[in-house]
Design a protein around this motif. Structure first.
Motif, short mmCIF file in Angstrom:
data_model
loop_
_atom_site.label_atom_id
_atom_site.label_comp_id
_atom_site.label_asym_id
_atom_site.label_seq_id
_atom_site.Cartn_x
_atom_site.Cartn_y
_atom_site.Cartn_z
N VAL A 176 14.78 -59.91 5.74
CA VAL A 176 13.47 -60.57 5.83
C VAL A 176 12.84 -60.26 7.18
O VAL A 176 11.67 -59.87 7.28
N ALA A 177 13.63 -60.42 8.24
CA ALA A 177 13.11 -60.21 9.59
C ALA A 177 12.64 -58.77 9.77
O ALA A 177 11.56 -58.52 10.31
N LEU A 178 13.45 -57.83 9.29
CA LEU A 178 13.12 -56.41 9.44
C LEU A 178 11.76 -56.09 8.79
O LEU A 178 10.93 -55.39 9.36
N LEU A 179 11.55 -56.64 7.60
CA LEU A 179 10.31 -56.34 6.87
C LEU A 179 9.09 -57.00 7.53
O LEU A 179 7.96 -56.61 7.30
N HIS A 180 9.37 -58.02 8.34
CA HIS A 180 8.33 -58.74 9.07
C HIS A 180 8.12 -58.21 10.48
O HIS A 180 7.17 -58.61 11.15
N GLY A 181 9.08 -57.39 10.92
CA GLY A 181 9.22 -57.17 12.37
C GLY A 181 8.37 -56.07 12.97
O GLY A 181 8.58 -55.69 14.12
N TYR A 182 7.40 -55.52 12.21
CA TYR A 182 6.60 -54.42 12.75
C TYR A 182 5.55 -54.94 13.72
O TYR A 182 4.82 -55.88 13.41
N GLU A 183 5.51 -54.34 14.89
CA GLU A 183 4.57 -54.76 15.94
C GLU A 183 4.14 -53.51 16.71
O GLU A 183 4.74 -52.46 16.57
N ASP A 184 3.13 -53.69 17.58
CA ASP A 184 2.81 -52.62 18.51
C ASP A 184 3.93 -52.54 19.54
O ASP A 184 4.44 -53.57 19.97
N ALA A 185 4.30 -51.31 19.92
CA ALA A 185 5.36 -51.18 20.92
C ALA A 185 4.89 -51.78 22.24
O ALA A 185 3.73 -51.61 22.61
N GLY A 194 7.07 -40.07 15.26
CA GLY A 194 7.42 -40.36 13.87
C GLY A 194 8.15 -41.68 13.69
O GLY A 194 8.55 -42.02 12.58
N SER A 195 8.37 -42.42 14.77
CA SER A 195 9.05 -43.71 14.65
C SER A 195 8.04 -44.84 14.72
O SER A 195 6.91 -44.65 15.14
N ASN A 196 8.47 -45.98 14.29
CA ASN A 196 7.64 -47.18 14.33
C ASN A 196 8.38 -48.25 15.11
O ASN A 196 9.60 -48.30 15.07
N TYR A 197 7.63 -49.12 15.78
CA TYR A 197 8.28 -50.17 16.55
C TYR A 197 8.59 -51.35 15.65
O TYR A 197 7.72 -51.84 14.92
N ASN A 198 9.84 -51.79 15.66
CA ASN A 198 10.23 -52.96 14.89
C ASN A 198 11.08 -53.87 15.78
O ASN A 198 12.08 -53.45 16.34
N LYS A 199 10.63 -55.10 15.88
CA LYS A 199 11.26 -56.07 16.78
C LYS A 199 12.74 -56.29 16.46
O LYS A 199 13.56 -56.52 17.33
N TYR A 200 13.09 -56.24 15.18
CA TYR A 200 14.44 -56.63 14.78
C TYR A 200 15.38 -55.45 14.52
O TYR A 200 16.57 -55.64 14.35
N PHE A 201 14.84 -54.23 14.45
CA PHE A 201 15.70 -53.08 14.21
C PHE A 201 16.45 -52.77 15.50
O PHE A 201 15.85 -52.72 16.57
N PRO A 202 17.79 -52.56 15.41
CA PRO A 202 18.53 -52.26 16.64
C PRO A 202 17.93 -51.03 17.34
O PRO A 202 17.78 -49.99 16.69
N GLY A 203 17.57 -51.16 18.58
CA GLY A 203 16.94 -50.05 19.30
C GLY A 203 15.43 -50.01 19.12
O GLY A 203 14.73 -49.30 19.83
N HIS A 204 14.92 -50.76 18.14
CA HIS A 204 13.47 -50.96 17.90
C HIS A 204 12.70 -49.78 17.34
O HIS A 204 11.59 -49.97 16.86
N ALA A 205 13.23 -48.54 17.41
CA ALA A 205 12.48 -47.39 16.89
C ALA A 205 13.01 -47.07 15.50
O ALA A 205 14.12 -46.57 15.35
N ILE A 206 12.23 -47.36 14.46
CA ILE A 206 12.70 -47.16 13.09
C ILE A 206 11.86 -46.08 12.40
O ILE A 206 10.65 -46.00 12.60
N ALA A 207 12.56 -45.26 11.59
CA ALA A 207 11.85 -44.17 10.91
C ALA A 207 11.06 -44.68 9.70
O ALA A 207 10.21 -43.97 9.18
N MET A 208 11.37 -45.89 9.24
CA MET A 208 10.65 -46.41 8.07
C MET A 208 9.28 -46.95 8.49
O MET A 208 9.20 -47.82 9.34
#
Ligand code: HEC
Length: 279
Positions: A176-185, A194-208
């Protein structure tokens, strides 16, 4: 000698506390917020309507990139699941094209799905998956709700080690958190191309890329079509795919505990009776 041992024990204890407690307090905490799940209780069951909505979100959004290869269409009609009838599960299967063969001419062909077929993967192989996703393979989602956990700081990890008190919803909360966690870096964060900033993804840079937006999937049961509901519904659905027998496990567990309590009482009175004449 015993003094030396005692000093050593105290030193080890102090080192352990220093290594665990202090970093836990100091760390910048981005633990996924806890959600309330009906299936988390000791008598827990899945919310059938929620699982059906979650399947819809998976099919209309996530399926473009993620497989669900451990789940068959027939599973959708199994007890303890989303509660589709066998006919409904068959109809869902028929909406898919499954690769089969070879036929008498030695050729592979496509046919409509059957209940025994598993959800087909969106990419023919990992190389193609990588090509379409900036070099990263989107993981199969069948078991993801159980494959992701995070460590809670002191003192919660102590509870997490104890059977019975263990919190088992880390993975589904994380989804749930991951799907909510997209923010501006944040300023100064180096986001790889090619990465996106996600607050909850470990390391914050997610390819999704951010997969969900309000209003994207139509809900027919009156549930508001929001990212919040989409992410909870699809997370609950993925909890079911990861543990399809959760309901049976909880039911049997409860029966066993009740039986053991009853049996302990019976043994106690039997023992009293048997030994009553012995002084
Ligand atoms: C456009 C393609 C795409 C779509 C659509 C998509 N994903 Fe992903 N997803 C990816 C990729 C690529 C990764 C790998 C990310 C990485 O490792 O950086 C990923 C990773 C994940 C992960 C693993 C995160 C982790 O901790 O490793 C989860 C969970 C996930 N996706 C869930 C979903 C759900 C649920 C949906 C539907 C609501 C969805 N995805 C839709 C491409 C997609």
């Amino acid at each position: 000698m015993s003094n030396k041992l005692r000093t050593l024990a105290v030193a080890l204890g102090a080192a352990y506390v220093a290594l665990t407690v202090i970093p836990a307090f100091g760390a910048e905490s981005v633990d996924p917020p806890r959600q309330k799940w009906g299936f988390a209780k000791i008598t827990g069951t899945f919310d059938r309507a929620q699982l059906q909505r979650g399947l819809k979100v998976y099919r209309e959004v996530c399926q473009a990139c993620h497989g669900l290869s451990y789940v068959s269409f027939g599973n959708l009609a199994q007890p303890g699941g989303p509660g589709f009838s066998a006919a409904q599960a068959k109809a869902i299967a028929e909406e898919y094209k499954i690769k089969d063969g070879p036929n008498d001419q030695g050729e592979m062909f496509e046919r409509p799905g059957r209940p025994a077929d598993h959800f087909p993967s969106p990419f023919a192989n990992d190389a193609l998956a990588r090509l379409s996703n900036n070099g990263t393979v989107p993981p199969d989602l069948s078991l993801i709700a159980k494959a992701r956990t995070y460590e809670r700081g002191f003192p919660w990890f102590v509870f997490d080690m104890l059977p019975g008190l263990q919190y088992q919803e880390h993975g589904v909360d994380y989804l749930v958190a991951l799907l909510h966690g997209y923010e501006d870096a944040p300023q100064g964060f180096q986001l790889p191309q090619g990465s996106n900033y996600n607050k909850y993804f470990p390391g914050h840079a997610i390819a999704m890329p951010k997969p969900l937006n309000d209003g994207q999937v139509e809900y027919t049961d009156g549930t508001p079509a929001t990212i919040d509901n989409y992410s909870k519904d699809v997370a609950a659905f993925l909890m079911w795919t990861a543990e399809p027998h959760l309901e049976a496990r909880k039911r049997v567990g409860l029966q066993v505990i009740l039986f053991l309590i009853f049996f302990a009482g019976l043994l106690y009175f039997t023992k009293k009776r048997v030994w009553s004449k012995v002084h």
